[in-house]
Every structure is written in structure tokens, then in C-alpha cells.
Design an enzyme around this catalytic site. Structure first.
Site, PDB file in Angstrom:
ATOM      1  N   GLN A  10      11.269  -9.488   9.767  1.00 15.53           N
ATOM      2  CA  GLN A  10      10.690  -8.992   8.523  1.00 15.53           C
ATOM      3  C   GLN A  10      11.008  -7.514   8.299  1.00 15.53           C
ATOM      4  OE1 GLN A  10       6.483  -9.711   8.176  1.00 15.53           O
ATOM      5  NE2 GLN A  10       6.624 -11.862   8.770  1.00 15.53           N
ATOM      6  N   SER A  21       0.702   2.693  -1.195  1.00 16.38           N
ATOM      7  CA  SER A  21      -0.431   1.891  -0.734  1.00 16.38           C
ATOM      8  C   SER A  21      -1.179   2.680   0.329  1.00 16.38           C
ATOM      9  CB  SER A  21       0.086   0.576  -0.129  1.00 16.38           C
ATOM     10  OG  SER A  21      -0.925  -0.098   0.575  1.00 16.38           O
ATOM     11  N   TYR A  68       5.457  -3.286   6.448  1.00 17.50           N
ATOM     12  CA  TYR A  68       5.073  -2.909   5.092  1.00 17.50           C
ATOM     13  C   TYR A  68       4.448  -1.512   5.089  1.00 17.50           C
ATOM     14  CZ  TYR A  68       2.834  -3.074   0.486  1.00 17.50           C
ATOM     15  OH  TYR A  68       2.438  -2.792  -0.803  1.00 17.50           O
TER      16      TYR A  68
END
Length: 276
Positions: free
Chosen positions: A114, A150, A202
Site C-alpha cells: 500500500q 488530515s 496515509y
């Protein structure tokens, strides 16, 4: 506080804006009275056309809404978008980098697999696209960039030594890319935790976007460059499990894009400047 007078011909470009937070960013920018042109830069052209039609129904007739194709992370697509915007408008006044990707929690893809896709879209793609659009932004009136980041990008997710590297006042874009490359190598080698990195691909991609925001803010004094956390919103990315409506989350990006005398190099959260 909004700018007092709308400036005719101002152009706002919002990436990843056919739905969710990006759609409401585009809508709120269109309703602000500060832009004559709103461009949705999206991967799915059919959804983009549907979003354009929906926005036109809600916005004043003098606000012109259009779309343009963008596959974030594909440098050829970035170049083609820059050419399209150059031909269509000749400048950009506000760029909102909203497009991003995230693997769902239940996704069976291994963590190390990922890593590269997440970094390639969220960080490297955002950086390359922004660099290609900077010449158009330098021609803008009261030009601004807002990077949608974020709270997952918080500085505290890495070791104190890493924090000092990312938060250095003299950090360059080349050094930032080198740090991200190092994280990627350490993930692939299975040693990222012992090297002081986060355990979130992320989170690291968004930490790097926040750091890039601060580098651009120093490097581009004629452009206000800020970033924001929309909050945990009900979107497809969160499988509609968020606590905040995407229209409310969008306000965190719209604020630095429209406020009078904005700061630069700051992180906005909960409708104000927040600590990283």
C-alpha cells in the site's frame, strides 16, 4: 472574513471534486461571489459532468462551471491539465488540492504494497501537479493554494528526530522528497518503525503534504499557501462512517481560499488555524 469585492474573471480549480468534500468545496467557492469560473478537475469524466450540471443548478448564472480530466499521480495527465487551464483561462487564482486516495481498513493489500501507491498519489502526485500549475498561479489575482490534508498527518506520529527534519524552517522540496523516499525504502525493507517512522502510509503521505505546504509558502511569497483537515467526514473514503457532514468539512478548505488577508504556511482545522 471574505474578500469585500468579487474580482471578475477569477478562476478556482478544485481537484477530486465530483463528489464528497471536493464537490462542496466547489459549491461553496461558487457561492462566495469571488469567482467567475469554477473548474472541477476529476478522474471520472461522467461523474464530473453530472457534478457540473448539479452545481449549475445551485449557483448564480454568472458563475461558469466546467470540468477537466485529471488522473492524480500521472505526470502526463498533470501536464495536459496545465495545458487545458492555460488555454481556457490563462491563469489560476485558487487551486484546491483535494484529490487523494486511501486504502480501506478492510483492504487485504499488505501494508508494504500500500505504501508506494499511497505516496505516489497523495504526496508525489500533489507535488508534481502543483509544480506544473505554479506558473498559472503566479499570474493569478490574490493567488492561493489550499492542500486538503488530515489530522492523520500530525507531526507527532514520527519520532522527535524525524519531527525536527520535517518541521525544519529551511527544509527544501528536494530534502522532503528524500525523506519520503527514505520512508518508502524502510517500509519495503520492514524496518520503518525502528527508523522512527509512522505505521500509517496515509498518515505519512499527509504529513508530507503539510510539510510541502510550508515549503511552498516560503518559496512562493506571492501566493498564499495553506493546508487543512476537513475532519472525519461522511464520504466514500470513510465508507460514510464519518462524524461530520462533507459540506461542513469543506468549510475548512474554503476559509483559507476566501478569507481576507490569510496567513500562509498554516494548517487549518475546525474553522481556524491549528497546530500541526
Amino acid at each position: 472574513m471574505l474578500l469585500i469585492t468579487p474580482l471578475e474573471g477569477r478562476v478556482a480549480v478544485v481537484t477530486g471534486s465530483n463528489k464528497g468534500i471536493g464537490y462542496f468545496i466547489a459549491l461553496q467557492l461558487g457561492l462566495s461571489g469571488l469567482f467567475q469560473h469554477i473548474c472541477l478537475a476529476c478522474r471520472d469524466l461522467q461523474l464530473a459532468q453530472e457534478a457540473v450540471a448539479s452545481l449549475k443548478q445551485q449557483l448564480p448564472p454568472e458563475v461558469q462551471v466546467s470540468s477537466a480530466p485529471l488522473l492524480l499521480g500521472d505526470t502526463t495527465s498533470h501536464h495536459e491539465l496545465a495545458q487545458t487551464l492555460e488555454e481556457r483561462y490563462g491563469k489560476i487564482d485558487v487551486l484546491v488540492n483535494n484529490a487523494a486516495m486511501a486504502f480501506k481498513q478492510a483492504d487485504p493489500t499488505p501494508f508494504l504494497e500500500q505504501c508506494s501507491p499511497t505516496l505516489n498519489v497523495n504526496f508525489r502526485g500533489t507535488c508534481d501537479l502543483t509544480e506544473q500549475l505554479l506558473p498559472l498561479l503566479r499570474k493569478g489575482t490574490d493567488a492561493r493554494i489550499v492542500n486538503v490534508a488530515s489530522m492523520s498527518g500530525r507531526l507527532g506520529q514520527v519520532s522527535p528526530e524525524r519531527q525536527a527534519q520535517f518541521a525544519a524552517d529551511d527544509l527544501t522540496m528536494e530534502q522532503l522528497h528524500a525523506l519520503v523516499d527514505e520512508f518508502e525504502r524502510d517500509v519495503l525493507a520492514g524496518r520503518h518503525r525502528e527508523k522512527g517512522w509512522s505505521n500509517s502510509n496515509y498518515g505519512m503521505s499527509k504529513l508530507a503534504v503539510i510539510a510541502a505546504t510550508k515549503v511552498w509558502a516560503r518559496r512562493e511569497p506571492s501566493i498564499n499557501v495553506n493546508c487543512c483537515c476537513p475532519g472525519y467526514c461522511k464520504t466514500d473514503m470513510t465508507s460514510q462512517k464519518g462524524l461530520r457532514d462533507p459540506a461542513d468539512g469543506a468549510k475548512n478548505a474554503v476559509l483559507p481560499a476566501t478569507m481576507e488577508h490569510p496567513p500562509t504556511g498554516e494548517f487549518f482545522s475546525d474553522y481556524g488555524v491549528a497546530s500541526w
